[in-house]
Design an enzyme around this catalytic site. Sequence first.
Site, mmCIF file in Angstrom:
data_model
loop_
_atom_site.group_PDB
_atom_site.id
_atom_site.type_symbol
_atom_site.label_atom_id
_atom_site.label_comp_id
_atom_site.label_asym_id
_atom_site.label_seq_id
_atom_site.Cartn_x
_atom_site.Cartn_y
_atom_site.Cartn_z
ATOM 1 N N THR A 131 0.822 -1.212 0.000
ATOM 2 C CA THR A 131 0.000 0.000 0.000
ATOM 3 C C THR A 131 0.860 1.268 0.000
ATOM 4 O O THR A 131 1.996 1.261 0.489
ATOM 5 C CB THR A 131 -0.900 -0.012 1.269
ATOM 6 N N ASP A 132 0.285 2.350 -0.497
ATOM 7 C CA ASP A 132 0.992 3.639 -0.446
ATOM 8 C C ASP A 132 1.032 4.198 0.983
ATOM 9 O O ASP A 132 1.791 5.116 1.284
ATOM 10 C CB ASP A 132 0.352 4.650 -1.413
ATOM 11 N N GLU A 133 0.202 3.604 1.887
ATOM 12 C CA GLU A 133 0.145 4.124 3.257
ATOM 13 C C GLU A 133 1.448 3.939 4.022
ATOM 14 O O GLU A 133 1.652 4.587 5.049
ATOM 15 C CB GLU A 133 -0.964 3.413 4.050
ATOM 16 N N TYR A 156 -1.885 -0.455 11.118
ATOM 17 C CA TYR A 156 -2.030 -1.151 9.826
ATOM 18 C C TYR A 156 -0.838 -0.857 8.917
ATOM 19 O O TYR A 156 -0.181 -1.772 8.412
ATOM 20 C CB TYR A 156 -3.341 -0.721 9.131
ATOM 21 N N LYS A 160 2.163 -3.297 7.456
ATOM 22 C CA LYS A 160 2.431 -3.485 6.011
ATOM 23 C C LYS A 160 3.879 -3.088 5.698
ATOM 24 O O LYS A 160 4.544 -3.740 4.893
ATOM 25 C CB LYS A 160 1.461 -2.661 5.152
ATOM 26 N N ASN A 186 -8.152 1.588 -3.441
ATOM 27 C CA ASN A 186 -8.975 0.915 -4.451
ATOM 28 C C ASN A 186 -10.457 1.094 -4.146
ATOM 29 O O ASN A 186 -10.845 1.205 -2.980
ATOM 30 C CB ASN A 186 -8.700 -0.590 -4.417
ATOM 31 N N LEU A 196 -14.557 3.699 2.975
ATOM 32 C CA LEU A 196 -15.302 4.929 2.659
ATOM 33 C C LEU A 196 -16.260 4.783 1.469
ATOM 34 O O LEU A 196 -17.434 5.146 1.574
ATOM 35 C CB LEU A 196 -14.328 6.088 2.385
#
Length: 351
Positions: A131-133, A156, A160, A186, A196
């Site tokens: 993920t970009d997070e 989270y 990751k 996504n 969301l």
Amino acid sequence: MINILVTGGCGFIGSNFIRHLLLETGFDGYVINVDKLTYAGNPNNLEDFEITFPERYIFIQADICDRESMTEVFEKYKIDTVCHFAAESHVDRSILGPQDFIQTNIFGTFNLLELCRLHRDRLNLFHHISTDEVFGSLDEKEFFSENTPYDPSSPYSASKAGSDHLVSAYGKTYGIPITISNCSNNYGPYQFPEKLVPLTILNAIEGKPIPVYGDGKNIRDWLYVKDHCRAIWRVMESGKRGETYMVGGKTDMHNIDVVRAICDILDEFEPALNSGPRRALIRFVKDRPGHDLRYAVDFSKIQTELGWVPDETFDSGIRKTIRWYLDNSGWIKQVKSGEYMSWIKKHYHHN
Ligand code: NAD
Ligand code: DAU
């Protein structure tokens, strides 16, 4: 790539990926889908596949942290490729209880990597979905790239980040052929309605309040799930081993604009609610702790090296997504009622 182990294939992106792989890529090998079936895993997402592909699609309910079960999978199905989606994926849940995130995202990934190390003679690729997070929050006008330093904010994203580092270390230390893709937010069919986009769609359909955290000015980069699946397969087929690829939609938007767009499209698709335009359902609520302000992805590496670009704009992708949720009320009812848990017990024993 002949025997591909897909982990977490009953989740949102994993099930879209298996659908894409078996129906749209020309791949003619076998898919072994291992999923623990947590609250987020729904075997109904691929219900038709055991009938359409009775030999080439195999589902096994197992936990990636369970060494014995995973050893059996690697040996019985002669796994030569791994595409690793399985994870605890929801930031808010990680804030409420990080334990499962550490266990599945870090220990589970480690477990799979150890099995790849044991079977490295026949291992073609371990592809890790990330993920970009992991990069934390951006200032205005900055973009995440493959060279951005890691700076995760939530349990989270920290879990990751840990898994990304393990994958890359196993590549460097043991010569395991690995690739990593770090993707933005996504949306699309089969997404569990805690995130969301599906939460907003369902609440807007039902006329319920739509919660927007803080002032709604946080920015996310949105990508239609099928575009992500195409990117993953492109990296698996042609990506350079040992490399990371950023994947995004070039659609960085304020959350409030995402929510307003969904409300407006639903007003257009469905007769307005008695209470008036759906925007009236929006409620600003308490912010998420550690809420990253802005994500935006520079995907020029995958574009230049592998020729991937997203097909969908946010408008075209979100319209398809809303249409899918409107057309699949049975799926929604089942997911929301928790009914599929008893369905699972009836249909699948631990095998
Ligand atoms: P999801 O929560 O919809 O699905 C996760 C799946 O993994 C579920 O089917 C669940 O049952 C399974 N699973 C969980 N723990 C397991 C375990 N211990 N053993 C076996 N299976 C287990 O998640 P998603 O949104 O489809 O995300 C898939 C992957 O993509 C994750 O690794 C996530 O970090 C990453 N990702 C997601 C997004 C996004 O916007 N959703 C963006 C970038 C990257
Ligand atoms: O960036 C990729 C990540 O996107 C993935 O790694 C995660 O697995 C995935 O869950 C997603 O994380 P986010 O936290 O960005 O997604 P979520 O849908 O939970 O939230 C999107 C934005 O909307 C975020 O800024 C928080 C906000 N939000 C979320 C919910 C659930 C709200 O304002 N209201 C809500 O009810």
